[in-house]
Scaffold this motif. Structure first.
Motif, mmCIF file in Angstrom:
data_model
loop_
_atom_site.group_PDB
_atom_site.id
_atom_site.type_symbol
_atom_site.label_atom_id
_atom_site.label_comp_id
_atom_site.label_asym_id
_atom_site.label_seq_id
_atom_site.Cartn_x
_atom_site.Cartn_y
_atom_site.Cartn_z
ATOM 1 N N GLY A 64 0.846 -1.086 0.058
ATOM 2 C CA GLY A 64 -0.081 0.086 0.032
ATOM 3 C C GLY A 64 0.916 1.303 0.268
ATOM 4 N N VAL A 87 -3.815 7.113 -2.801
ATOM 5 C CA VAL A 87 -3.825 6.354 -2.059
ATOM 6 C C VAL A 87 -3.995 4.894 -2.855
ATOM 7 C CG1 VAL A 87 -5.295 5.106 -0.124
ATOM 8 C CG2 VAL A 87 -5.003 7.555 -0.038
ATOM 9 N N VAL A 89 -3.961 0.519 -2.590
ATOM 10 C CA VAL A 89 -3.631 -0.904 -1.858
ATOM 11 C C VAL A 89 -3.534 -1.800 -2.812
ATOM 12 C CG1 VAL A 89 -4.502 -2.653 -0.175
ATOM 13 C CG2 VAL A 89 -4.437 -0.130 0.522
ATOM 14 N N ARG A 94 -6.340 -6.348 -0.800
ATOM 15 C CA ARG A 94 -7.371 -5.549 -0.264
ATOM 16 C C ARG A 94 -8.414 -6.253 0.578
ATOM 17 N NH1 ARG A 94 -8.660 -2.661 -6.308
ATOM 18 N NH2 ARG A 94 -6.492 -1.655 -6.284
ATOM 19 N N GLY A 99 -5.151 -0.507 4.091
ATOM 20 C CA GLY A 99 -5.543 0.890 3.982
ATOM 21 C C GLY A 99 -5.668 1.327 5.315
#
Length: 149
Positions: A64, A87, A89, A94, A99
């Motif tokens: 990430g 941002v 990930v 995920r 995150g």
């Protein structure tokens, strides 16, 4: 999981993460010819106090990332704020709270730096991202606007 600042050696993996969705694929590049542009940007980020690209690492794997920028301001009685952007990930990671941990780390940095708020924008097409930010306590208080140059 550990957190660290990005280095030039990380740029291929960073570019791949930035490009790994429908929106990113249309504006990012993983071509070697474009790495110099990312390198120039990362060096400028590192040279600006309060600006950094944070990586979340699982061993040697980048899972990430986000960019955190501390912004001094006059409004709100001279309050410093933090801006989070870029941002990502890793797709296959995920749903593992990566995150969330990355945001907690970035918010701790902002708080330690005396920031009074953390702000971000998200593309209106990123409905999952919006739900994620709301779950973390972010509130859509303003209408964002951009001017492409």
């Amino acid at each position: 999981m550990i957190f660290r600042d990005a280095t030039v050696d990380d740029l291929h993996e960073i570019a791949a993460l930035l490009a790994d969705d429908d929106i990113g694929a249309s504006r990012e590049s993983v071509n070697d010819a474009d790495m110099k542009r990312y390198e120039t940007a990362l060096r400028a980020i590192a040279a600006q106090p309060g600006n950094r690209v944070l990586l979340c690492m699982d061993g040697d794997e980048i899972v990430g990332l986000l960019q955190l920028t501390l912004i001094a301001g006059l409004s709100r009685l001279g309050m410093t704020r933090a801006q989070i952007e870029g941002v990502r990930v890793k797709r296959e990671r995920r749903g593992q709270r990566i995150g969330e941990r990355l945001f907690e780390h970035a918010i701790d940095i902002a708080r330690s730096a005396g920031c009074g708020l953390v702000q971000l924008t998200t593309d209106k097409r990123r409905e999952n991202a919006k739900r994620f930010y709301e779950r973390l306590g972010f509130v859509a208080t303003h209408e964002g606007m951009k001017l492409e140059l």
